[in-house]
Every structure is written in structure tokens, then in C-alpha cells.
Design an enzyme around this catalytic site. Structure first.
Site, short mmCIF file in Angstrom:
data_model
loop_
_atom_site.label_atom_id
_atom_site.label_comp_id
_atom_site.label_asym_id
_atom_site.label_seq_id
_atom_site.Cartn_x
_atom_site.Cartn_y
_atom_site.Cartn_z
N LYS A 68 0.85 -1.20 0.00
CA LYS A 68 0.00 0.00 0.00
C LYS A 68 0.88 1.25 0.00
O LYS A 68 0.67 2.19 -0.76
CB LYS A 68 -0.91 0.01 1.24
CG LYS A 68 -2.03 -1.02 1.18
CD LYS A 68 -2.72 -1.19 2.54
CE LYS A 68 -3.69 -2.36 2.50
NZ LYS A 68 -4.20 -2.76 3.81
N GLN A 112 -4.33 -1.71 10.18
CA GLN A 112 -4.20 -3.01 9.52
C GLN A 112 -4.73 -4.13 10.44
O GLN A 112 -4.30 -4.26 11.58
CB GLN A 112 -2.72 -3.26 9.16
CG GLN A 112 -2.48 -4.53 8.38
CD GLN A 112 -3.12 -4.52 6.99
OE1 GLN A 112 -3.06 -3.53 6.27
NE2 GLN A 112 -3.75 -5.62 6.62
N ASP A 135 -10.95 2.80 4.81
CA ASP A 135 -11.23 1.36 4.68
C ASP A 135 -12.74 1.11 4.66
O ASP A 135 -13.18 0.04 4.25
CB ASP A 135 -10.63 0.61 5.88
CG ASP A 135 -9.46 -0.28 5.48
OD1 ASP A 135 -9.28 -0.51 4.27
OD2 ASP A 135 -8.74 -0.74 6.39
#
Ligand code: NAD
Length: 306
Positions: A68, A112, A135
Site C-alpha cells: 500500500k 491493519q 477502509d
């Protein structure tokens, strides 16, 4: 010799019969548009910025975070990764996220997953300012999605919609079977495919670990989305020849190769790829779409001035 050649041709045909849904051309198309938006923002002295919080040293998480980060930098966006030990307390983490919420350099914040057991993932996700939750996992953002007014669509389901759109796979009136009911893939996917969105209006069946027998449902699918984390769960006897398969799984399976493992999906690609209308490969299918949509969500957050 001739026998060998015939075998080879038969094998090639097997592959040619099914369309392979690579993410590469889709990403190329989306990135061209994204770069224009990044340029427009840079004319206003805005650089889309992403903060990634990584806890512990899970090898898969480290790879995802690194990919990412690289993708953001390659595309002239800002990205910083903040790494913490496994034993960080929930309160310390919440206080760090509060600092990120206040930091104008970051338009998007991503924690994460998975988090260690002593930390409640949803409490942490809900501490992110919903306008920076790129997200799309914050309860408010999931609620908006389910009500038909999404702010940020979770990246993997969003990427799947873009794949279906690029390859012109019809969803209206079709039967979509989703295997897996996680908050990050299965549930948002149900919402997207069943509502009146782009690539929606499907009739959706959700299967999970207690579905019995799974094959009864997968056999009926026009679109089959597999997101279970079980390597090669979907085999050729579980599908019909008209189905379009989206394989979300990224599974590390140990073997005796030099690396010691290989990556495979939740679908037996070798067994299924000659026998279906279309199928995504692993790797090179859903994975790169997820990162692409993260960039798109972060650009959106920057444009909204979050
Ligand atoms: P999860 O572990 O949160 O959920 C798995 C789901 O699969 C559960 O709902 C469970 O009921 C179901 N399931 C498990 N075994 C089953 C079985 N035998 N039959 C039917 N259903 C079964 O998983 P997740 O976070 O949604 O991830 C699923 C897979 O997708 C993993 O391999 C993960 O690495 C991968 N993933 C990939 C991306 C990407 O960018 N490509 C993104 C997220 C997750």
C-alpha cells in the site's frame, strides 16, 4: 510426441474457454483517472495522505502494508506507516488514533487487521474519524452503505464492483452467491450486490462455515464470490459452466519450493478455469484492486477536505 501435442492443445483450450479476469487493465484505467485528480489536488497544494497503523509483525500484514505504502508513493501521494509492538494497550492505540484524527497531513487512516486479541478491533475502528475511515469499516460508514448512501465503500468489495463493471459482467436479475460473511468482504458485498447500485440488483445468497451442503448453493450461482480463507475450497464439481467466479482468498500454503510456500485462492483455479465463463486469478485478481480502491477512497477524503 503427437499425443503430447494434442494434450497441450487440449490444455490450452481449457484455459481459452474461460475468460481470465486480470486486474491489470482495470487498475490501469482507474489509475489514469486517479492521477488526474491527484494533479488537480496538487494544484491546490493538497497531497492525499494516508496513515497506516500496524501492530505486531504478522508477515502477511507487513507485506500488505508495504504494498500500500509503495503504491501511494509511486502515485505522488503521501503515506506513513506507524508500527507498534504487539503489547500496545488499547488506550495507547486509541490515543494515537486521536492524534492522527487531528493531523491535517492525513486524509485517510487505516488500521491493519487483524489486531491482537486484547484489543477490540471495532472499538479501535470506531475511534477513527468516519471522514478519514478510508477502509470503510467504521460502524457509521457501514451503516451508510447499508442504507444506500455510502461514504467510503470497503476497498475489496469496491474493487470487485469495478472488476465486474470493467469486464461487463451483468448482475441485474442474476443470482450472486457469496461464500463468507466477514465484516470486511462478505457483508459489504451482500449490500453492494443486492441494492440498486452500479453492478447491483442481484439476488444474493450468503453462505458460510455452517452452510450445508455448500455445493447446493454454489452450483446455482451466476456470480460466485469466494472469501473464506480456505485454500481451494471451491472445486470444479461445485460450479456450473456459466458462472463468473471472483476469488478473494489469499492463502499462503506451505510447499517444498525454495520459498517454502505458494499463494493460492479459495477456488481451485486449475480445476475450475476451463469450465466456467470467467474467473479471477490469484495473484493478479482481486488483490491489486483492493489497493487501487484504497487510493481512490483517500483521494475522495482529500477532496472532501477531511
Ligand atoms: P474471515 O476469516 O473474517 O471470514 C471467513 C468467512 O468464511 C467466515 O464468514 C466463515 O463463515 C466462512 N467460511 C470459513 N470456512 C468456510 C467453509 N468451509 N465453507 C463456507 N464458508 C466458510 O475472512 P475475510 O477477512 O473475509 O478473508 C477471507 C479471505 O479473503 C482470506 O483468504 C483473506 O486473506 C482474503 N482477503 C483478501 C483481500 C484482497 O485484497 N484480495 C482482502 C481481504 C481478505
Amino acid at each position: 510426441m503427437i499425443k503430447k501435442e494434442i494434450l497441450l492443445i487440449n490444455n490450452l483450450e481449457k484455459f481459452i474457454n474461460s475468460k481470465i479476469l486480470y486486474s491489470k487493465p482495470v487498475v490501469e484505467k482507474l489509475i489514469a483517472h486517479a492521477r488526474k485528480e491527484i494533479k488537480q489536488l496538487s494544484n491546490q497544494n493538497i497531497v492525499p495522505g494516508l496513515a497506516v497503523v500496524l501492530i505486531g509483525d504478522n508477515p502477511a500484514s507487513k507485506i500488505y502494508v508495504r504494498n500500500k505504502h509503495k503504491f501511494f508513493l509511486t502515485n505522488h501521494c503521501h503515506s506513513e506507516t506507524f508500527t507498534f509492538d504487539l503489547n500496545i494497550s488499547q488506550d495507547e492505540l486509541l490515543s494515537f488514533i486521536e492524534d492522527l484524527n487531528q493531523n491535517n497531513k492525513f486524509h485517510g487512516i487505516l488500521v491493519q487487521l487483524p489486531l491482537p486479541n486484547h484489543i477490540d478491533s471495532q472499538v479501535v475502528i470506531n475511534s477513527i474519524n468516519p471522514s478519514k475511515d478510508v477502509d470503510g469499516f467504521h460502524s457509521e460508514n457501514l451503516g451508510k452503505l447499508f442504507l444506500g448512501h455510502p461514504r467510503f465503500i470497503p476497498c475489496t468489495p469496491y474493487g470487485i464492483v469495478e472488476l465486474l463493471d470493467y469486464y461487463d459482467i451483468e448482475t441485474t436479475g442474476k443470482h450472486a452467491v457469496i461464500v463468507g460473511r466477514s465484516n470486511i468482504v462478505g457483508k459489504p458485498m451482500v449490500s453492494l450486490l443486492s441494492q440498486s447500485f452500479k453492478k447491483g440488483n442481484a439476488t444474493v445468497t450468503v453462505c458460510h462455515s455452517k452452510t450445508n451442503p455448500l455445493r447446493k448453493y454454489t452450483l446455482q450461482a451466476d456470480i460466485l464470490i469466494a472469501a473464506t480463507g480456505v485454500p481451494n475450497l471451491i472445486t470444479s464439481d461445485m460450479i456450473n459452466k456459466h458462472v463468473n467466479i471472483i476469488d478473494v482468498g489469499i492463502n499462503r500454503v506451505e510447499d517444498d519450493s525454495e520459498k517454502g510456500y505458494h499463494i493460492c485462492g479459495d477456488v481451485d483455479f486449475k480445476g475450475c478455469s476451463g469450465k466456467v465463463n470467467s474467473i479471477t486469478p490469484v495473484p493478479g485478481g482481486v488483490g491489486p484492486m483492493t489497493i487501487m480502491m484504497l487510493l481512490i477512497n483517500t483521494i475522495k477524503a482529500a477532496k472532501n477536505g477531511s
